[in-house]
Design a protein around this motif. Structure first.
Motif, PDB file in Angstrom:
ATOM      1  N   LYS A  37      -5.758  19.466  44.841  1.00 42.27           N
ATOM      2  CA  LYS A  37      -6.297  20.781  44.490  1.00 42.27           C
ATOM      3  C   LYS A  37      -5.149  21.711  44.108  1.00 42.27           C
ATOM      4  N   VAL A  38      -5.308  22.374  42.980  1.00 39.22           N
ATOM      5  CA  VAL A  38      -4.351  23.379  42.511  1.00 39.22           C
ATOM      6  C   VAL A  38      -5.166  24.626  42.217  1.00 39.22           C
ATOM      7  N   ASP A  39      -4.938  25.678  42.988  1.00 31.48           N
ATOM      8  CA  ASP A  39      -5.729  26.900  42.900  1.00 31.48           C
ATOM      9  C   ASP A  39      -7.207  26.541  43.090  1.00 31.48           C
ATOM     10  N   GLN A  40      -8.042  26.825  42.105  1.00 28.81           N
ATOM     11  CA  GLN A  40      -9.473  26.551  42.239  1.00 28.81           C
ATOM     12  C   GLN A  40      -9.896  25.237  41.588  1.00 28.81           C
ATOM     13  N   ALA A  41      -8.950  24.508  41.007  1.00 25.83           N
ATOM     14  CA  ALA A  41      -9.289  23.281  40.282  1.00 25.83           C
ATOM     15  C   ALA A  41      -8.749  22.052  41.005  1.00 25.83           C
ATOM     16  N   TYR A  42      -9.428  20.934  40.836  1.00 24.20           N
ATOM     17  CA  TYR A  42      -8.905  19.648  41.293  1.00 24.20           C
ATOM     18  C   TYR A  42      -8.232  19.017  40.083  1.00 24.20           C
ATOM     19  N   VAL A  43      -6.938  18.714  40.203  1.00 24.76           N
ATOM     20  CA  VAL A  43      -6.144  18.261  39.065  1.00 24.76           C
ATOM     21  C   VAL A  43      -5.760  16.797  39.235  1.00 24.76           C
ATOM     22  N   LEU A  44      -6.025  16.025  38.188  1.00 21.36           N
ATOM     23  CA  LEU A  44      -5.597  14.628  38.112  1.00 21.36           C
ATOM     24  C   LEU A  44      -4.511  14.563  37.041  1.00 21.36           C
ATOM     25  N   THR A  45      -3.280  14.256  37.424  1.00 19.54           N
ATOM     26  CA  THR A  45      -2.180  14.133  36.476  1.00 19.54           C
ATOM     27  C   THR A  45      -1.927  12.654  36.251  1.00 19.54           C
ATOM     28  N   ARG A  46      -2.118  12.213  35.016  1.00 21.39           N
ATOM     29  CA  ARG A  46      -1.980  10.794  34.677  1.00 21.39           C
ATOM     30  C   ARG A  46      -0.674  10.588  33.926  1.00 21.39           C
ATOM     31  N   ARG A  47       0.107   9.612  34.385  1.00 20.78           N
ATOM     32  CA  ARG A  47       1.346   9.230  33.709  1.00 20.78           C
ATOM     33  C   ARG A  47       1.210   7.771  33.286  1.00 20.78           C
ATOM     34  N   ILE A  48       1.464   7.507  32.004  1.00 18.28           N
ATOM     35  CA  ILE A  48       1.280   6.161  31.463  1.00 18.28           C
ATOM     36  C   ILE A  48       2.603   5.677  30.882  1.00 18.28           C
ATOM     37  N   ALA A  49       3.015   4.467  31.294  1.00 17.60           N
ATOM     38  CA  ALA A  49       4.172   3.801  30.700  1.00 17.60           C
ATOM     39  C   ALA A  49       3.656   2.570  29.953  1.00 17.60           C
ATOM     40  N   TYR A  50       3.959   2.510  28.654  1.00 15.89           N
ATOM     41  CA  TYR A  50       3.589   1.361  27.835  1.00 15.89           C
ATOM     42  C   TYR A  50       4.797   0.432  27.776  1.00 15.89           C
ATOM     43  N   ILE A  51       4.628  -0.801  28.187  1.00 16.80           N
ATOM     44  CA  ILE A  51       5.721  -1.758  28.229  1.00 16.80           C
ATOM     45  C   ILE A  51       5.482  -2.784  27.129  1.00 16.80           C
ATOM     46  N   GLY A  52       6.406  -2.831  26.190  1.00 14.99           N
ATOM     47  CA  GLY A  52       6.272  -3.760  25.081  1.00 14.99           C
ATOM     48  C   GLY A  52       6.912  -3.200  23.823  1.00 14.99           C
ATOM     49  N   ASN A  53       6.948  -4.007  22.804  1.00 10.23           N
ATOM     50  CA  ASN A  53       7.552  -3.635  21.530  1.00 10.23           C
ATOM     51  C   ASN A  53       6.521  -2.891  20.686  1.00 10.23           C
ATOM     52  N   LEU A  54       6.455  -1.576  20.889  1.00  9.89           N
ATOM     53  CA  LEU A  54       5.466  -0.740  20.220  1.00  9.89           C
ATOM     54  C   LEU A  54       6.158   0.386  19.462  1.00  9.89           C
ATOM     55  N   SER A  55       5.604   0.744  18.321  1.00 11.71           N
ATOM     56  CA  SER A  55       6.142   1.874  17.561  1.00 11.71           C
ATOM     57  C   SER A  55       5.664   3.183  18.196  1.00 11.71           C
ATOM     58  N   ALA A  56       6.269   4.277  17.778  1.00 10.15           N
ATOM     59  CA  ALA A  56       5.858   5.601  18.267  1.00 10.15           C
ATOM     60  C   ALA A  56       4.402   5.876  17.884  1.00 10.15           C
ATOM     61  N   GLU A  57       4.010   5.458  16.686  1.00 16.08           N
ATOM     62  CA  GLU A  57       2.630   5.658  16.247  1.00 16.08           C
ATOM     63  C   GLU A  57       1.650   4.860  17.110  1.00 16.08           C
ATOM     64  N   GLN A  58       2.019   3.637  17.469  1.00 17.45           N
ATOM     65  CA  GLN A  58       1.159   2.815  18.319  1.00 17.45           C
ATOM     66  C   GLN A  58       1.027   3.443  19.708  1.00 17.45           C
ATOM     67  N   ARG A  59       2.130   3.934  20.245  1.00 17.75           N
ATOM     68  CA  ARG A  59       2.101   4.597  21.563  1.00 17.75           C
ATOM     69  C   ARG A  59       1.204   5.831  21.520  1.00 17.75           C
ATOM     70  N   ASP A  60       1.317   6.610  20.444  1.00 18.67           N
ATOM     71  CA  ASP A  60       0.459   7.794  20.292  1.00 18.67           C
ATOM     72  C   ASP A  60      -1.015   7.398  20.231  1.00 18.67           C
ATOM     73  N   MET A  61      -1.315   6.323  19.517  1.00 14.15           N
ATOM     74  CA  MET A  61      -2.695   5.868  19.409  1.00 14.15           C
ATOM     75  C   MET A  61      -3.201   5.373  20.768  1.00 14.15           C
ATOM     76  N   LEU A  62      -2.363   4.679  21.523  1.00 12.83           N
ATOM     77  CA  LEU A  62      -2.768   4.207  22.845  1.00 12.83           C
ATOM     78  C   LEU A  62      -3.054   5.376  23.786  1.00 12.83           C
ATOM     79  N   THR A  63      -2.288   6.451  23.665  1.00  6.75           N
ATOM     80  CA  THR A  63      -2.550   7.636  24.484  1.00  6.75           C
ATOM     81  C   THR A  63      -3.878   8.273  24.084  1.00  6.75           C
ATOM     82  N   ALA A  64      -4.153   8.316  22.783  1.00  3.59           N
ATOM     83  CA  ALA A  64      -5.443   8.845  22.319  1.00  3.59           C
ATOM     84  C   ALA A  64      -6.587   7.988  22.855  1.00  3.59           C
TER      85      ALA A  64
END
Length: 129
Positions: A78-105
């Motif tokens: 809980k942060v102030d009045q909201a419940y916050v979920l902070t997600r951190r993602i590490a992509y492991i592999g030979n991926l381009s910046a565009e591929q990483r951006d698409m995976l995040t989307a």
């Protein structure tokens, strides 16, 4: 799919039955439990992390991308009045910046993310045991 929860063996422990699967839930000793399983908010965060990992992995496989592994971590609270979920993602592999951006989307469109970000209605009905 129906999920059933009933008392377990500990002070506050409960058993979660999801089809043929069984999980335990509890709370830490500081809250009166025995810490024999994750507490409900941890299960909620785990659902988001698992859905993210599965959705992103399936997408990368379908595209033939070199995603060797994915590490999803969720911090929540809980942060102030909201419940916050902070997600951190590490992509492991030979991926381009565009591929990483698409995976995040794609991660932002996983079914649990969409459920938690949308309107949720909970209907409670009392029934006889």
């Amino acid at each position: 799919m129906e999920i059933r929860v009933h008392r377990g063996q500990g002070k506050l422990q409960h058993v979660i039955e999801i089809g043929p699967h069984r999980l335990l839930t509890d709370v830490p000793a500081a809250l009166g439990g025995e810490d024999t399983g994750p507490e409900p908010h941890d299960l909620l965060a785990a659902a988001l992390a698992a859905c993210t990992a599965l959705t992103v992995t399936m997408y990368a496989k379908r595209k033939g991308w070199r995603l060797d592994d994915i590490d999803v971590r969720i911090e929540h609270g809980k942060v102030d009045q909201a419940y916050v979920l902070t997600r951190r993602i590490a992509y492991i592999g030979n991926l381009s910046a565009e591929q990483r951006d698409m995976l995040t989307a794609v991660a932002n469109k996983c079914p649990v993310h969409k459920t938690l970000s949308g309107e949720i209605s909970i209907v409670t009905q009392e029934v006889s045991p």
